[in-house]
Enzyme design. Sequence first.
Site, PDB file in Angstrom:
ATOM      1  N   ASP A  85       6.367  -3.689  -3.692  1.00  0.00           N
ATOM      2  CA  ASP A  85       5.793  -4.059  -2.387  1.00  0.00           C
ATOM      3  C   ASP A  85       6.941  -4.292  -1.408  1.00  0.00           C
ATOM      4  OD1 ASP A  85       4.301  -5.035  -0.261  1.00  0.00           O
ATOM      5  OD2 ASP A  85       3.125  -6.424  -1.480  1.00  0.00           O
ATOM      6  N   ASP A  96       4.210  -2.762   6.083  1.00  0.00           N
ATOM      7  CA  ASP A  96       4.027  -3.463   4.809  1.00  0.00           C
ATOM      8  C   ASP A  96       3.261  -2.508   3.906  1.00  0.00           C
ATOM      9  OD1 ASP A  96       3.397  -5.211   2.752  1.00  0.00           O
ATOM     10  OD2 ASP A  96       2.287  -6.633   3.993  1.00  0.00           O
ATOM     11  N   HIS A 156      -4.172  -8.494   5.685  1.00  0.00           N
ATOM     12  CA  HIS A 156      -3.871  -9.428   6.771  1.00  0.00           C
ATOM     13  C   HIS A 156      -3.563  -8.674   8.052  1.00  0.00           C
ATOM     14  CE1 HIS A 156       0.371  -8.502   5.667  1.00  0.00           C
ATOM     15  NE2 HIS A 156      -0.152  -8.430   4.457  1.00  0.00           N
ATOM     16  N   HIS A 164       1.263 -12.665   8.852  1.00  0.00           N
ATOM     17  CA  HIS A 164      -0.153 -12.987   8.630  1.00  0.00           C
ATOM     18  C   HIS A 164      -0.791 -13.396   9.946  1.00  0.00           C
ATOM     19  CE1 HIS A 164       1.194 -12.929   4.432  1.00  0.00           C
ATOM     20  NE2 HIS A 164      -0.020 -12.485   4.228  1.00  0.00           N
ATOM     21  N   GLU A 189      -4.753  -4.169   1.524  1.00  0.00           N
ATOM     22  CA  GLU A 189      -4.144  -4.159   0.198  1.00  0.00           C
ATOM     23  C   GLU A 189      -5.080  -4.598  -0.917  1.00  0.00           C
ATOM     24  OE1 GLU A 189      -0.927  -7.062  -0.330  1.00  0.00           O
ATOM     25  OE2 GLU A 189      -1.206  -7.693   1.731  1.00  0.00           O
ATOM     26  N   GLU A 284      -1.264  -0.570  -1.028  1.00  0.00           N
ATOM     27  CA  GLU A 284      -1.239  -1.147   0.321  1.00  0.00           C
ATOM     28  C   GLU A 284      -0.633  -0.190   1.332  1.00  0.00           C
ATOM     29  OE1 GLU A 284       1.296  -4.616   0.781  1.00  0.00           O
ATOM     30  OE2 GLU A 284       0.208  -5.246   2.578  1.00  0.00           O
TER      31      GLU A 284
HETATM   32 MN    MN Z   1       2.829  -6.010   0.882  1.00  0.00          MN
HETATM   33 MN    MN Z   2       0.684  -7.334   2.791  1.00  0.00          MN
END
Ligand code: MN
Ligand code: MN
Length: 298
Positions: A85, A96, A156, A164, A189, A284
């Site tokens: 990640d 992300d 998020h 976030h 995700e 994700e």
């Molecule tokens: Mn992530």
């Molecule tokens: Mn994330």
Amino acid sequence: MDDEILKKYKKAGEILKEARNLGLKMIKPGAKILDVVEAVENKILSLGGEFAFPVNISINQNAAHDTADINDSRTFEEGDLIKLDIGVHVDGYIADSAKTVSLNSGKEDLIKASETALEEALKMMRPGVKVYEVSEVIEDTIRSMGFNPIINLTGHGLDRYELHARFEFPNIKNAIDYELKEGDVFAIEPFSTDGSGKVTETNKILIYRYLSDRPVRFPESRKILELTREKYHGLPFAKRWLLKEIKISPIKLNLILRQLSQNGSLYEYPVLKEVQNGFVAQAEHTVVVGDNPIITTA
Ligand code: MN
Ligand code: MN
């Protein structure tokens, strides 16, 4: 969304993809986790990106928030199920994304469930669609493939220097009737598991983030607060990064990090594991909402 801002989101995504490709290539039985983490992080910097958070490598029952420790000697093993990640930002605009790698774990169907749920969700990220409609598709997709979504891990919203933003984007049915708007940015995700579908905190902590300045005793503590507030912009950071920034013994660093967490200066991210020791897969991407959703990390 402003063109200049969209360009930065896209650049963060491009950098992430290149760093991710390098990481995926390096994950092999016998390879060191620390080597992969450092190679990916160095690649991000060399391409002009900054870290939105440390490279997370969480294995098997661990779902998230694991990364290399200082002098980490762990290696990948045959049979591992690995979540890579990665978070990159360009001038605060974040990409992300995560992928799951199987080293002959026999968990390919589990990976497929998280990936399919993500694909189905991304198609829906258009203006006017409600959050609960997307979440329902994620949950139903994972369950229809014979697995459980993890109920207490979510996607998020993203915003400048905000990992976030707005609200959490659940992977299970909910009542969030927010209507997606053109230019909203989200990380979606889905996590799938063959366990019961919940994660809990372990006592291992390798990642932190700055919360607020509180009175501290040691000059090193002040330095850590300044560094994490300014250089890391209040985004999550790895314990191992601090040893490159300040002269301190690992023992004293641990002591100070504990103090700073206890007095509310830092937030701790314990490694999260599935409660029934189920295996966990994650997929994700970061997406800009639009009639044609822009997936910056695909
Ligand atoms: Mn992530
Ligand atoms: Mn994330």
